[in-house]
Design an enzyme around this catalytic site. Structure first.
Site, PDB file in Angstrom:
ATOM      1  N   ASP A  27       0.901  -1.157  -0.089  1.00  0.00           N
ATOM      2  CA  ASP A  27       0.081   0.095   0.003  1.00  0.00           C
ATOM      3  C   ASP A  27       0.957   1.136   0.027  1.00  0.00           C
ATOM      4  O   ASP A  27       1.443   1.534   1.026  1.00  0.00           O
ATOM      5  CB  ASP A  27      -1.043   0.032   1.104  1.00  0.00           C
ATOM      6  CG  ASP A  27      -1.755   1.359   1.221  1.00  0.00           C
ATOM      7  OD1 ASP A  27      -1.676   2.236   0.316  1.00  0.00           O
ATOM      8  OD2 ASP A  27      -2.740   1.089   2.147  1.00  0.00           O
ATOM      9  N   TYR A  36      -6.389  15.090  -9.969  1.00  0.00           N
ATOM     10  CA  TYR A  36      -5.505  14.135 -10.695  1.00  0.00           C
ATOM     11  C   TYR A  36      -4.663  14.969 -11.419  1.00  0.00           C
ATOM     12  O   TYR A  36      -3.216  14.591 -11.357  1.00  0.00           O
ATOM     13  CB  TYR A  36      -6.339  13.296 -11.480  1.00  0.00           C
ATOM     14  CG  TYR A  36      -5.546  12.328 -12.380  1.00  0.00           C
ATOM     15  CD1 TYR A  36      -5.334  11.038 -11.688  1.00  0.00           C
ATOM     16  CD2 TYR A  36      -5.319  12.557 -13.638  1.00  0.00           C
ATOM     17  CE1 TYR A  36      -4.718  10.129 -12.499  1.00  0.00           C
ATOM     18  CE2 TYR A  36      -4.626  11.698 -14.589  1.00  0.00           C
ATOM     19  CZ  TYR A  36      -4.422  10.484 -13.607  1.00  0.00           C
ATOM     20  OH  TYR A  36      -3.542   9.628 -14.599  1.00  0.00           O
ATOM     21  N   VAL A  95      -6.200   4.654 -22.046  1.00  0.00           N
ATOM     22  CA  VAL A  95      -6.338   3.183 -21.963  1.00  0.00           C
ATOM     23  C   VAL A  95      -7.711   2.803 -21.341  1.00  0.00           C
ATOM     24  O   VAL A  95      -8.173   3.464 -20.519  1.00  0.00           O
ATOM     25  CB  VAL A  95      -5.249   2.789 -21.212  1.00  0.00           C
ATOM     26  CG1 VAL A  95      -5.189   1.242 -21.279  1.00  0.00           C
ATOM     27  CG2 VAL A  95      -3.926   3.126 -21.784  1.00  0.00           C
TER      28      VAL A  95
END
Length: 307
Positions: free
Chosen positions: A70, A231, A262
């Site tokens: 993580d 983002y 993608v």
């Protein structure tokens, strides 16, 4: 799972974060098959990571092993470092692929190929922006994961990368991280001033962005991008950090690679490329010849501008 392989002498070793699906899984497969690299596939979820490693073996990939990671958990990072150090004593390639979109995806909305028929990339991206929500908690998670998580993993693995003949760091980036999307002139200038940019300044910019985000309408007022805004800003900061690392560690090869738009969970399947096609562009950068470029951004397999 950790005991399944041991690296042959002189075989390169790679770690791929977020390797259990999508682009990350394909990067693992292609590094092993095309590059002859021993791959440590990492994932946050133990069961999903172990299942992904089994899928690799079913595809004939024998030099792959799963290890839990993580990237936002310091103890998880430390455990991975210990494993790599004791098992291999070095790391040749780090592919920073793990990340989040910084948005909430409506559970009731299911994308399908048919609904995108006839739509170009721009129209598909517009559909994405229209159909997601951007709460402050998701924005904070994007900054914590995409920038700070990537940074902390990279810093922890630097000693092992420096034990390699020529360590490589490839961060999976995006055209959403290009500086042209930030109209805040001061932020854009500082993010591109790599000779003077510091990690402390990156902290300041990200803090200012999150404060403005929390105020709602302050984003556009202060020149921050909208539509997947967290983002975009986290990616721009991560690109800048990669350039800082390349300057600071000239013996390493540190680059960013945009895989293209993608079809993944993050894009809700709206992308125009397959994970295999996107991964090829990342693997190409990871396997560049010794002495190759560093501190660069690659898109469509070619060097391009961070701006």
């Amino acid at each position: 799972m950790e005991g399944a392989i041991s690296s042959r002498p002189n075989t390169r070793v790679a770690v791929v974060t977020g390797g259990n699906k999508g682009i990350g899984f394909e990067v693992c497969r292609q590094l092993a098959v095309d590059g002859g690299v021993t791959v440590v596939l990492t994932a946050r979820d133990e069961a999903r990571g172990a299942e992904a490693a089994e899928r690799l073996r079913a595809l004939g990939v024998t030099d792959a092993v799963f290890h839990q990671l993580d990237i936002t958990d310091a103890s998880s990072i430390a455990t991975l470092v210990y494993f790599l150090d004791t098992r291999f004593g070095k790391l040749d390639i780090l592919v920073n692929n793990a990340g989040v979109g910084g948005v909430e995806y409506p559970q009731e909305l299911e994308a399908n190929d048919g609904q995108f028929a006839g739509l170009d990339s721009k129209q598909r991206l517009e559909w994405m922006v229209k159909n997601v929500r951007e709460p402050i908690d998701a924005a904070r998670k994007a900054v914590e994961t995409n920038y700070y998580g990537t940074k902390h993993v990279t810093q922890a693995l630097l000693p092992l990368l420096q034990s390699s003949k020529e360590g490589r760091i490839v961060t999976v980036s995006s055209e959403y991280g290009l500086l042209r999307l930030i109209s805040n002139e001061e932020a854009r200038r500082d993010l591109n001033d790599i000779d003077n940019l510091t990690e402390e300044r990156l902290d300041e910019l990200l803090g200012k962005f999150l404060n403005d985000f929390e105020e709602g309408d302050a984003l556009e007022t202060h020149g921050w991008p909208t539509g997947f805004s967290a983002y975009k800003v986290a990616m721009a900061a991560t690109n800048a950090y990669s350039r800082i690392l390349a300057r600071r560690h000239p013996m390493l090869r540190v680059n960013c690679a945009h895989p293209g738009y993608v079809k993944t969970d993050m894009s809700m399947g709206s992308g125009v490329l397959t994970p295999e096609e996107g991964a090829q562009r990342v693997v190409m950068v990871a396997l560049l010849p010794d002495g190759g470029p560093t501190g660069k951004y690659f898109t469509k397999g070619e060097e391009a501008s961070f701006v």
